[in-house]
Design a protein around this motif. Structure first.
Motif, mmCIF file in Angstrom:
data_model
loop_
_atom_site.group_PDB
_atom_site.id
_atom_site.type_symbol
_atom_site.label_atom_id
_atom_site.label_comp_id
_atom_site.label_asym_id
_atom_site.label_seq_id
_atom_site.Cartn_x
_atom_site.Cartn_y
_atom_site.Cartn_z
ATOM 1 N N PHE A 253 0.854 -1.179 0.000
ATOM 2 C CA PHE A 253 0.000 0.000 0.000
ATOM 3 C C PHE A 253 0.897 1.238 0.000
ATOM 4 N N GLN A 254 0.735 2.102 -0.994
ATOM 5 C CA GLN A 254 1.557 3.291 -1.127
ATOM 6 C C GLN A 254 0.699 4.541 -0.963
ATOM 7 N N GLY A 255 0.969 5.317 0.084
ATOM 8 C CA GLY A 255 0.273 6.578 0.249
ATOM 9 C C GLY A 255 0.790 7.614 -0.730
ATOM 10 N N THR A 256 -0.073 8.586 -1.077
ATOM 11 C CA THR A 256 0.353 9.694 -1.932
ATOM 12 C C THR A 256 0.030 11.023 -1.249
ATOM 13 N N ASN A 257 0.588 12.083 -1.809
ATOM 14 C CA ASN A 257 0.388 13.427 -1.255
ATOM 15 C C ASN A 257 -0.613 14.233 -2.078
ATOM 16 N N LEU A 258 -1.417 13.547 -2.891
ATOM 17 C CA LEU A 258 -2.451 14.249 -3.641
ATOM 18 C C LEU A 258 -3.473 14.853 -2.672
ATOM 19 N N VAL A 259 -3.814 16.095 -2.897
ATOM 20 C CA VAL A 259 -4.708 16.902 -2.044
ATOM 21 C C VAL A 259 -4.094 17.055 -0.661
ATOM 22 N N THR A 260 -3.908 15.955 0.052
ATOM 23 C CA THR A 260 -3.173 15.972 1.319
ATOM 24 C C THR A 260 -2.698 14.564 1.637
ATOM 25 N N GLY A 261 -1.536 14.455 2.231
ATOM 26 C CA GLY A 261 -1.069 13.162 2.699
ATOM 27 C C GLY A 261 -1.683 12.848 4.055
ATOM 28 N N ILE A 262 -2.012 11.584 4.260
ATOM 29 C CA ILE A 262 -2.627 11.168 5.521
ATOM 30 C C ILE A 262 -2.447 9.659 5.670
ATOM 31 N N ASP A 263 -2.510 9.162 6.914
ATOM 32 C CA ASP A 263 -2.423 7.725 7.172
ATOM 33 C C ASP A 263 -3.724 7.041 6.756
ATOM 34 N N HIS A 264 -3.618 5.766 6.382
ATOM 35 C CA HIS A 264 -4.784 4.988 5.958
ATOM 36 C C HIS A 264 -4.775 3.624 6.634
ATOM 37 N N PRO A 265 -5.745 3.313 7.505
ATOM 38 C CA PRO A 265 -5.864 1.947 8.040
ATOM 39 C C PRO A 265 -6.577 1.064 7.018
ATOM 40 N N MET A 266 -5.843 0.179 6.368
ATOM 41 C CA MET A 266 -6.401 -0.653 5.297
ATOM 42 C C MET A 266 -6.775 -2.032 5.843
ATOM 43 N N HIS A 267 -7.999 -2.432 5.543
ATOM 44 C CA HIS A 267 -8.558 -3.688 6.054
ATOM 45 C C HIS A 267 -8.876 -4.620 4.893
#
Length: 566
Positions: free
Chosen positions: A457-471
């Protein structure tokens, strides 16, 4: 697959009382649980909320390792509803998994559905919750899965077990909050309070008389069965002057980890030991949010509950708050997560090393242009959205499982990209605006039964970067690595923990970073994959993995006769 140890019948219905009615003609225990709008006067409001058994949080489900139980859901509320058994693998049985329009059509008001819960490798604490719109804000509860009868925990048996369910509370009707932000295209209103076992705590005067209190005896050990049921908040949790020992996460035991705080993301659970070894007095347990995104409003309050020693002491009317890291302390979060180690000897299978299916998915906050003749509340007058590999998911009107099983065409489309279709510096400070607009679609990924999967899982900085709890539904996975910046397969795989990674079902992906998981696709069916921040889920940060059938007893079970109809 483990042998089933027995069956138990549980009824969820929309009454206002709790009763045990004994056993049925087959000698199976039956419970009646309750689910409809009820006045919950213990909170800072007397508004009616959707509940199960008139309880908030809802009743606890208890089972033994490998057991199978049934849940009869009666919807006597005024909205459609589904229930998901979060972390229950449901081998070969996606029919009872619960996400709306993914594995079932919703249970309409007045309808019912008998769900079969097949426990297999789970042991420890998980939970159940509504999986339709934002109903899970009040419709949720814990699941305790005990060792096989006659077997013990891999740690000294605690003296008592205690549920600690963390949540969020809105003074207004949560369905109104949900409908409003989807209508205007902006962010949802932040919650009015964070809760422990349904109460905001002493810092909220209206809740003071009802604050949850844990009565303890000096020298005893308490098993905190923790659930983060919050809609949109990763939470720090601590107990004043007491250490916490984590012995399990997401219904899999782990090597004991003693800390003065823990971090728990929405969807995650933890088994935590609290040793009552301090001077007899009153102490606070407390939780507050971790939020890394710039310019994103969140509830920065603190919720409290009390620990009260039974031994004689002068009552402390104002206990001190425990140390909790700052709201933006990303280092504290991931120092904790990378310290969690699995119990290899207890794992049902080894960490896959010969990977046959590689996937890398970007997780982005996006925007869509505002439709003509509308005013939108997103950045620069846009509508907020989210995506997985640049696809913002659209729910169909017939559930995907039914379409897959009966070969109904046009409901979904294969071909979710297994790698980012747009190549760019995912975490650059400034990114072109044209990258913000995703495609829409009901795209799924098809994974061959028996594949060994590495998913980054790769986060991006589009609009804003933020953490993501992926289930991931339908499986547990090994959390083998975390990192910041763009994933580098040559460099970052060298940092993986392939010796004793924890077995989880929900992983927190760092802001502007990545998280890597590995698992064996051994459970045929249609399985939901999504962010457990519900605003991101509502915007489209979700997809579906279809694991194909194997042979014989590796095929999807037939559907139950009472599947809800669309």
């Amino acid at each position: 697959m483990k042998m089933w140890l027995g069956k138990k019948i549980i009824f969820l219905q929309t009454l206002l009382c709790f009763s045990i009615v004994g056993t049925n003609s087959h000698g199976l225990k039956e419970y009646h649980f309750v689910l409809k709008e009820a006045h919950y006067r213990r909170l800072c409001s007397s508004k009616p909320i959707l509940t199960v058994n008139g309880q908030f949080p809802g009743p606890t489900v208890r089972a033994y390792y490998g057991e199978t139980i049934y849940v009869n859901v009666h919807n006597k509320g005024k909205y459609n509803i589904t229930l998901h058994w979060h972390g229950v693998k449901q081998p070969r049985n996606p029919w009872s998994d619960g996400p709306e329009y993914i594995t079932q059509c919703p249970i309409k008001p007045g309808g019912k559905f008998r769900q079969m819960l097949i426990f297999s490798i789970e042991e420890g604490t998980i939970w159940w919750h509504a999986h339709s719109d934002w109903a899970r804000a009040t419709v949720h509860g814990a699941i305790y899965i005990y060792p096989r009868k006659g077997e013990s925990y891999p740690f000294p048996t605690p003296d008592e077990e205690v549920p600690i369910v963390l949540g969020e509370w809105w003074k207004s009707d949560v369905s109104d909050v949900y409908e409003e932000f989807l209508r205007n295209g902006g962010s949802p209103n932040e919650s009015d309070a964070i809760t422990i076992n349904g109460q905001p705590g002493d810092l909220y005067p209206c809740s003071k008389s009802e604050t949850f209190k844990l009565n303890v005896h000096y020298g005893k050990t308490y098993h905190l069965r923790m659930v983060n049921a919050a809609m949109n908040l990763v939470l720090f949790f601590a107990v004043s002057k007491h250490n916490l020992t984590v012995v399990g996460v997401d219904s899999a035991y782990s090597k004991p980890l003693t800390r003065d705080y823990i971090c728990i993301a929405p969807g995650q659970t933890a088994d935590v030991l609290l040793h009552a070894n301090q001077e007899p007095n009153d102490y606070y347990m407390a939780a507050r949010a971790y939020s890394s995104a710039l310019g994103v409003a969140f509830n920065n309050g603190i919720t409290t509950a009390r620990i009260h020693y039974h031994e004689n002491h002068a009552p402390n009317k104002s206990p001190s708050l425990p140390y909790l890291p700052l709201y933006n302390d990303t280092k504290a979060v991931f120092d904790y997560y990378v310290s969690i180690k699995g119990l290899n000897e207890a794992d049902p299978y080894q960490v896959p090393t010969n990977i046959t299916t590689h996937m890398l998915t970007t997780l982005s906050i996006n925007t869509f242009p505002c439709p003509e003749n509308q005013t939108c509340a997103g950045p620069n007058g846009t509508r907020l959205a989210s995506s997985v590999n640049n696809i913002s998911f659209e729910n169909p009107t017939i559930d995907i499982l039914e379409a897959y099983y009966y070969h109904i065409k046009g409901v979904y489309h294969k071909g979710l990209p297994k790698f980012p279709p747009l190549k760019f510096d995912f975490n650059a400070e400034y990114l072109p605006l044209e990258l913000q607009i995703p495609k829409k679609g009901t795209k799924v990924a098809v994974i061959k039964f028996g594949s060994t999967v590495e998913l980054v899982f790769q986060g991006t900085n589009l609009v804003t970067g933020i953490d993501h709890p992926m289930h991931l539904h339908g499986t547990s996975f090994f959390a083998v690595g975390y990192g910041f910046g763009n994933f580098d397969k040559h460099k970052d795989r060298k940092t993986y923990n392939l010796i004793d990674p924890p077995l989880m079902n929900t992983i927190l992906v760092p802001k502007n970073g990545w998280a890597s998981i590995r698992y064996r696709a051994s459970n045929p069916g249609v399985w939901f994959v999504h962010c457990h921040l519900d605003r991101h889920l509502s915007w489209g940060m979700e997809t579906v993995f279809i694991v194909t059938n194997g042979e014989g007893d590796a095929e999807i079970l037939p559907p139950p006769p009472d599947m809800p109809q669309c």
